[in-house]
Design an enzyme around this catalytic site. Structure first.
Site, mmCIF file in Angstrom:
data_model
loop_
_atom_site.group_PDB
_atom_site.id
_atom_site.type_symbol
_atom_site.label_atom_id
_atom_site.label_comp_id
_atom_site.label_asym_id
_atom_site.label_seq_id
_atom_site.Cartn_x
_atom_site.Cartn_y
_atom_site.Cartn_z
ATOM 1 N N ASN A 173 63.798 27.604 62.093
ATOM 2 C CA ASN A 173 64.888 27.400 61.292
ATOM 3 C C ASN A 173 65.452 28.834 60.904
ATOM 4 O O ASN A 173 64.616 29.765 60.513
ATOM 5 C CB ASN A 173 64.748 26.514 59.957
ATOM 6 C CG ASN A 173 64.383 25.064 60.215
ATOM 7 O OD1 ASN A 173 64.812 24.713 61.137
ATOM 8 N ND2 ASN A 173 63.414 24.555 59.336
ATOM 9 N N GLY A 226 68.807 25.496 57.776
ATOM 10 C CA GLY A 226 67.631 24.800 57.010
ATOM 11 C C GLY A 226 66.254 25.637 56.850
ATOM 12 O O GLY A 226 65.375 25.316 56.264
ATOM 13 N N HIS A 237 58.770 31.916 60.124
ATOM 14 C CA HIS A 237 57.652 31.312 60.662
ATOM 15 C C HIS A 237 58.051 30.096 61.899
ATOM 16 O O HIS A 237 59.187 29.906 61.636
ATOM 17 C CB HIS A 237 57.173 30.663 59.280
ATOM 18 C CG HIS A 237 58.340 29.831 58.789
ATOM 19 N ND1 HIS A 237 59.090 30.422 57.730
ATOM 20 C CD2 HIS A 237 58.555 28.563 58.464
ATOM 21 C CE1 HIS A 237 60.030 29.736 57.203
ATOM 22 N NE2 HIS A 237 59.641 28.470 57.616
ATOM 23 N N LEU A 238 57.063 29.803 62.432
ATOM 24 C CA LEU A 238 57.122 28.630 63.182
ATOM 25 C C LEU A 238 56.510 27.188 62.757
ATOM 26 O O LEU A 238 55.637 27.372 62.277
ATOM 27 C CB LEU A 238 56.411 28.976 64.778
ATOM 28 C CG LEU A 238 57.021 30.035 65.607
ATOM 29 C CD1 LEU A 238 57.386 31.193 64.904
ATOM 30 C CD2 LEU A 238 56.199 29.910 66.968
HETATM 31 P P1 5GP Z 1 61.759 26.504 56.386
HETATM 32 O O1 5GP Z 1 62.601 25.546 55.524
HETATM 33 O O2 5GP Z 1 62.046 27.984 55.647
HETATM 34 O O3 5GP Z 1 61.990 26.545 57.772
HETATM 35 O O4 5GP Z 1 60.365 26.218 56.169
HETATM 36 C C1 5GP Z 1 59.424 26.507 55.019
HETATM 37 C C2 5GP Z 1 58.430 25.506 54.799
HETATM 38 O O5 5GP Z 1 57.302 26.186 54.108
HETATM 39 C C3 5GP Z 1 58.751 24.277 54.146
HETATM 40 O O6 5GP Z 1 58.519 23.229 55.360
HETATM 41 C C4 5GP Z 1 57.741 24.164 53.012
HETATM 42 O O7 5GP Z 1 57.388 22.829 52.793
HETATM 43 C C5 5GP Z 1 56.873 25.133 53.334
HETATM 44 N N1 5GP Z 1 56.469 25.620 52.116
HETATM 45 C C6 5GP Z 1 56.915 26.161 50.995
HETATM 46 N N2 5GP Z 1 56.189 27.046 50.090
HETATM 47 C C7 5GP Z 1 54.761 26.796 50.600
HETATM 48 C C8 5GP Z 1 53.766 27.070 50.095
HETATM 49 O O8 5GP Z 1 53.513 27.760 48.657
HETATM 50 N N3 5GP Z 1 52.471 26.770 50.838
HETATM 51 C C9 5GP Z 1 52.770 26.040 51.835
HETATM 52 N N4 5GP Z 1 51.489 25.861 52.693
HETATM 53 N N5 5GP Z 1 53.996 25.656 52.625
HETATM 54 C C10 5GP Z 1 55.021 25.876 51.785
#
Ligand code: 5GP
Length: 118
Positions: free
Chosen positions: A86, A92, A99-100
Site C-alpha cells: 500500500n 491504504g 512494507h510488503l
Molecule cells: P498498511 O496499512 O500500512 O499497508 O499496513 C500496516 C499493517 O501493519 C496493518 O495490516 C496493521 O495491522 C499492521 N500493524 C500495525 N501495527 C502493528 C504492530 O504493532 N505489530 C504488528 N505485528 N503489525 C502491526
C-alpha cells in the site's frame, strides 16, 4: 522522516517474533490479520513509502521480493499467496515505513486487491 512502530520493531525495541530476519529486513505476523496467513516483510531501512525509494534502493527492493517468496514457501503457502504494497494514505497505507504484505490461506479472487479490505 518520523519514526514509526516498524522502526521500533525492526530495531528490536518492541519484542516481536521474527519469522525471518537478516541484515536488511525482518518478517513478522500482522497484528490484525486479513487472511489466515498475513505476514509483513519490513526493510530495516525506514523508507516511508515505495514512491520514496530511489535507485540506491534497487538491490534492497529486489531482496524484499526474494525474501517474500522464501518466507511464503517456508510458511507452506508458496503455491498460493498475494503480495501487496500500500502506498500513501489514499492507497491504504497506515504505517509510513515501507512494507510488503504476504496474504494467503483464503481465496484471492479477482478485484480483491487490497490487504485491508474483503
Ligand atoms: P498498511 O496499512 O500500512 O499497508 O499496513 C500496516 C499493517 O501493519 C496493518 O495490516 C496493521 O495491522 C499492521 N500493524 C500495525 N501495527 C502493528 C504492530 O504493532 N505489530 C504488528 N505485528 N503489525 C502491526
Amino acid at each position: 522522516m518520523e519514526d514509526t512502530i516498524f522502526g521500533k520493531i525492526t530495531r528490536g525495541e518492541i519484542p516481536t517474533e521474527f519469522l525471518y530476519e537478516d541484515d536488511h529486513c525482518v518478517a513478522i505476523r500482522d497484528i490484525n490479520p486479513q487472511a489466515p496467513t498475513h505476514v509483513l516483510i519490513i526493510p530495516r531501512k525506514p523508507i516511508p513509502r515505495l514512491v520514496d525509494s530511489g535507485a540506491e534502493d534497487q538491490e534492497l527492493l529486489g531482496h524484499l521480493l526474494l525474501v517474500a517468496g522464501r518466507v511464503a514457501d517456508k510458511l507452506g503457502v508458496g503455491e498460493a499467496f498475494r503480495l501487496v504494497i500500500n502506498n500513501g494514505e489514499g492507497g491504504g497505507q497506515t504505517v509510513f515505513h515501507l512494507h510488503l504484505h504476504i496474504l494467503a490461506g483464503r481465496e484471492m479472487t479477482e478485484g480483491q486487491l487490497s490487504a485491508g479490505l474483503n
